[in-house]
Write an enzyme that holds these catalytic residues in place. Structure first.
Site, short mmCIF file in Angstrom:
data_model
loop_
_atom_site.label_atom_id
_atom_site.label_comp_id
_atom_site.label_asym_id
_atom_site.label_seq_id
_atom_site.Cartn_x
_atom_site.Cartn_y
_atom_site.Cartn_z
N LYS A 1 -0.27 -1.12 0.39
CA LYS A 1 -1.38 -1.69 1.16
C LYS A 1 -2.33 -0.57 1.53
O LYS A 1 -1.94 0.40 2.18
CB LYS A 1 -0.83 -2.38 2.41
N LYS B 1 -2.27 -4.71 -2.26
CA LYS B 1 -3.35 -5.28 -1.45
C LYS B 1 -4.35 -4.21 -1.08
O LYS B 1 -3.92 -3.16 -0.63
CB LYS B 1 -2.72 -5.85 -0.18
#
Ligand code: PBG
Length: 324
Positions: free
Chosen positions: A197, A249
């Site tokens: 992330k 992400k």
């Protein structure tokens, strides 16, 4: 033309031919719909930076989940917005806190017809907006945060969640959560780990969606967009710690990372088509600058082609219905 006369265009001649040879599909079952539920409202509140997305009441949340399931969407990811926030994010572990209440409500509504997931992070519940608790010097205290995540995992498991989704990028979070779940007998609750992330500007609209209190940034825990090898390390650690699925992400700027991870792990790989990616398409389409439906399908197809087995997208229900 030379010899042999090779004509790749033959496979593109008709819609039927193109359909036959298409390599990638965006099947409804591969999509996860993220949803926001806010405590203390009686009507859904639109998120201005994400046209078409709202903060739900518990009631409209249930209905939106049923619609998604009926459309064939594969899973639901819940985010809660509490009325009150504090330094430790205590609303996250309160059994009656908005997120845990929402899990209970959605699970009782959709049962085994879907996979119910929830964000396992305290940033929506902390008054400072960070994903962890703060040390005296204001830094995010990794190990103290892990204790909060373990408690949050148990609260979500007791509410009936299928998968918990640690998204705070604390070191050791997957292992701690796995151990806490197993220790309480929740061996069937899985972990969808936000493994790679990034500290991304593309979360901007999400911060409005969850009424984020964050000032500053998350660069001491989320990854530097410059790094891909580091994502491999993060993901390998999460798999070793027991992640059942891993996630990259954002998605669009990180398709190389999606591909590398897909080729390296033997668990399903998800990618999160985040709020800013959604907002860009919606804004351009609203201006008439791109064709909305084609752009959406191209985005999702590209994420799947890069190697994502599963895509989190705010368009999930609409796409699953074939834009009807
Ligand atoms: C953290 C979290 C964020 C998103 C999902 N989980 C925001 C952040 O890390 O700042 C962003 C999702 C999106 O932008 O669509 N709980």
């Amino acid at each position: 033309m030379g010899f042999p006369d090779i004509r790749p265009r033959r496979l593109r001649t008709t819609p039927a031919m193109r359909r036959l040879v298409a390599e990638t599909e965006v099947a409804p079952r591969s999509l996860i719909l993220p949803l926001f539920v806010r405590e203390g409202i009686t009507e859904p509140v639109p998120v201005t930076s994400m046209p078409g997305v709202v903060q739900h009441t518990l009631d409209t949340l249930r209905k939106a989940c049923v619609e998604a399931v009926e459309a064939g969407v594969g899973g639901l990811m819940l985010y809660g917005i509490p009325r009150a926030k504090d330094a430790n994010g205590s609303g996250a572990t309160d059994p009656d806190g908005i997120l845990n209440a929402a899990i209970r409500e959605v699970v009782s509504e959709v049962g085994e017809a879907s996979v119910v997931m929830a964000d396992l992070c305290i940033d929506e519940f902390t008054d400072h907006g960070h994903c962890g608790v703060l040390a005296a010097d204001g830094s995010v205290d990794n190990d103290a945060t892990l204790e909060r995540y373990a408690e949050m995992a148990l609260a979500q498991a007791e509410a009936g969640v299928d998968l918990v989704s640690p998204s705070g990028m604390m070191d050791g979070q997957v292992g701690v959560v796995r151990r806490a779940l197993d220790g309480a007998g929740h061996t069937n609750v899985g972990v969808l780990a936000y493994s790679a992330k990034y500290a991304s500007a593309f979360y901007g609209p999400f911060r409005e969606a969850v009424d984020s209190s964050l000032k500053g940034d998350r660069k001491t825990y989320q990854q530097d967009p410059a790094n891909a090898t580091e994502a491999m390390r993060e993901t390998a650690l999460d798999v070793a710690e027991g992640a059942d699925l891993v996630m990259v992400k954002p998605a669009l700027g990180y398709l190389d990372v999606v591909r590398r991870i897909k080729d390296a792990v033997d668990v399903p790989v998800a990618a999160y088509n985040v709020s800013g990616e959604y907002a860009m398409v919606e804004a351009a389409a609203a201006n008439g600058w791109i064709e909305r439906e084609r752009a959406i399908l191209e985005v999702l197809t590209s994420i799947r082609r890069a190697g994502a087995d599963i895509v989190l997208t705010y368009w999930a229900t609409e796409v699953a219905r074939g834009f009807r």
